[in-house]
Motif scaffolding. Structure first.
Motif, short mmCIF file in Angstrom:
data_model
loop_
_atom_site.label_atom_id
_atom_site.label_comp_id
_atom_site.label_asym_id
_atom_site.label_seq_id
_atom_site.Cartn_x
_atom_site.Cartn_y
_atom_site.Cartn_z
N SER A 137 -5.55 -11.91 37.05
CA SER A 137 -5.30 -13.30 36.68
C SER A 137 -6.36 -13.72 35.66
O SER A 137 -6.12 -13.62 34.46
CB SER A 137 -5.30 -14.21 37.91
OG SER A 137 -4.88 -15.50 37.56
N CYS A 138 -7.54 -14.10 36.09
CA CYS A 138 -8.54 -14.66 35.17
C CYS A 138 -9.02 -13.68 34.10
O CYS A 138 -9.49 -14.10 33.06
CB CYS A 138 -9.73 -15.22 35.95
SG CYS A 138 -10.65 -14.00 36.91
N GLY B 103 -6.97 -11.50 32.58
CA GLY B 103 -5.89 -11.38 31.61
C GLY B 103 -5.64 -9.98 31.07
O GLY B 103 -5.21 -9.82 29.94
N VAL C 261 -0.39 -8.61 34.67
CA VAL C 261 -1.13 -9.82 34.34
C VAL C 261 -0.34 -10.97 34.94
O VAL C 261 0.75 -11.30 34.48
CB VAL C 261 -1.30 -9.99 32.82
CG1 VAL C 261 -2.00 -11.32 32.52
CG2 VAL C 261 -2.11 -8.83 32.25
N TYR D 169 -0.93 -14.45 35.56
CA TYR D 169 -1.77 -15.61 35.28
C TYR D 169 -1.29 -16.86 36.01
O TYR D 169 -2.08 -17.67 36.44
CB TYR D 169 -1.80 -15.84 33.77
CG TYR D 169 -3.11 -16.37 33.26
CD1 TYR D 169 -4.28 -15.62 33.32
CD2 TYR D 169 -3.18 -17.64 32.72
CE1 TYR D 169 -5.48 -16.11 32.86
CE2 TYR D 169 -4.37 -18.15 32.25
CZ TYR D 169 -5.52 -17.38 32.32
OH TYR D 169 -6.71 -17.87 31.87
N THR D 170 0.01 -16.99 36.17
CA THR D 170 0.55 -18.17 36.86
C THR D 170 0.89 -17.82 38.31
O THR D 170 1.05 -16.65 38.66
CB THR D 170 1.83 -18.67 36.18
OG1 THR D 170 2.84 -17.67 36.31
CG2 THR D 170 1.60 -19.01 34.71
N THR E 236 -8.69 -12.79 40.88
CA THR E 236 -8.22 -14.15 40.65
C THR E 236 -9.42 -15.07 40.71
O THR E 236 -10.24 -14.98 41.63
CB THR E 236 -7.11 -14.54 41.65
OG1 THR E 236 -6.64 -15.85 41.35
CG2 THR E 236 -7.55 -14.45 43.10
N ARG F 200 -15.55 -13.45 32.66
CA ARG F 200 -14.49 -12.43 32.60
C ARG F 200 -15.09 -11.02 32.54
O ARG F 200 -14.63 -10.12 33.23
CB ARG F 200 -13.58 -12.71 31.41
CG ARG F 200 -12.81 -14.02 31.60
CD ARG F 200 -12.04 -14.42 30.38
NE ARG F 200 -10.77 -13.69 30.39
CZ ARG F 200 -10.08 -13.40 29.30
NH1 ARG F 200 -10.53 -13.74 28.11
NH2 ARG F 200 -8.94 -12.77 29.41
#
Length: 164
Positions: free
Chosen positions: A31-32, A34, A56, A58-59, A105, A149
Motif C-alpha cells: 500500500s504505502c 506503491g 499494489v 493502495y485503496t 500498509t 517509504r
C-alpha cells in the motif's frame, strides 16, 4: 548501479540469491510503498526466478478485490492496522505461487496522520507457506514521505531475509 540506496540494493541482492538457491518465490502486497518492494527486488538481475508477483493495493477496494482483505477488518481496524497487514500477506500467498509474501500498509504523509495513527506508522507482515508469520509495527516518525517509504522497504526486506 541500482535505483535504490546501497543498503536496500544489497539486501535485495542477498534475498534474490538466497531464495533462488531454495527455488522459492516471493509475492508482495503493498500500500504505502506503491510497489517499491517489488521494484527493489526486480532491480536485481535474475529476480525473475524469485519474484512471482506484486499487488499494489493502495485503496481499500483494491485490498478487498485483489487480495481478499475482509471489509469487516477494514471497517473495524482500518487500513493501517496489524489485522489488515496480516490479511494482506495471507491474500498475497493465496493468490500467487509464492512461498513467502510480504505486505505493508501505513501512513507515509505528509498528511493523513492522527494522534492514534501518526505519519510514519507502518504495519508489515510476512508469511511463509510453512506457517511462519512475522508482524512488525514500525513508528518511523515523520522522516518525510520518501524517507518513510524507503525505511519501510528496508524493514520488509529484513523480514524476507528472516523467513528465508
Amino acid at each position: 548501479m541500482s535505483l535504490f540506496p546501497e543498503d536496500i540494493a544489497s539486501a535485495a541482492r542477498a534475498i534474490i540469491a538466497d531464495y533462488a538457491g531454495k527455488a522459492w518465490m516471493i509475492a508482495t502486497a503493498e500500500s504505502c510503498t506503491g510497489g517499491l518492494i517489488a521494484g527493489a527486488l526486480t532491480d536485481v538481475p535474475g529476480s525473475s526466478a524469485v519474484v512471482d508477483r506484486g499487488f499494489v493495493t493502495y485503496t481499500n477496494e483494491a485490498k478487498m478485490d485483489l487480495i481478499g482483505v475482509q471489509p469487516e477488518v477494514l471497517a473495524q481496524y482500518g487500513a493501517v492496522s496489524r489485522q489488515t497487514a496480516l490479511q494482506m500477506a495471507a491474500g498475497a500467498l493465496r493468490r500467487s505461487r509464492a512461498h513467502v509474501s510480504v505486505a505493508v500498509t501505513g501512513i507515509a504523509g505528509p498528511g493523513g496522520g492522527s494522534d492514534e495513527k501518526p505519519v510514519g506508522l507502518v504495519h508489515l507482515a510476512a508469511r511463509c507457506r510453512d506457517g511462519r508469520l512475522l508482524h512488525r509495527e514500525m513508528r518511523y516518525g515523520d522522516l518525510g514521505r520518501d524517507g518513510i517509504r524507503l525505511a519501510t522497504v528496508k524493514t520488509a526486506l529484513e523480514m524476507l531475509a528472516e523467513l528465508g
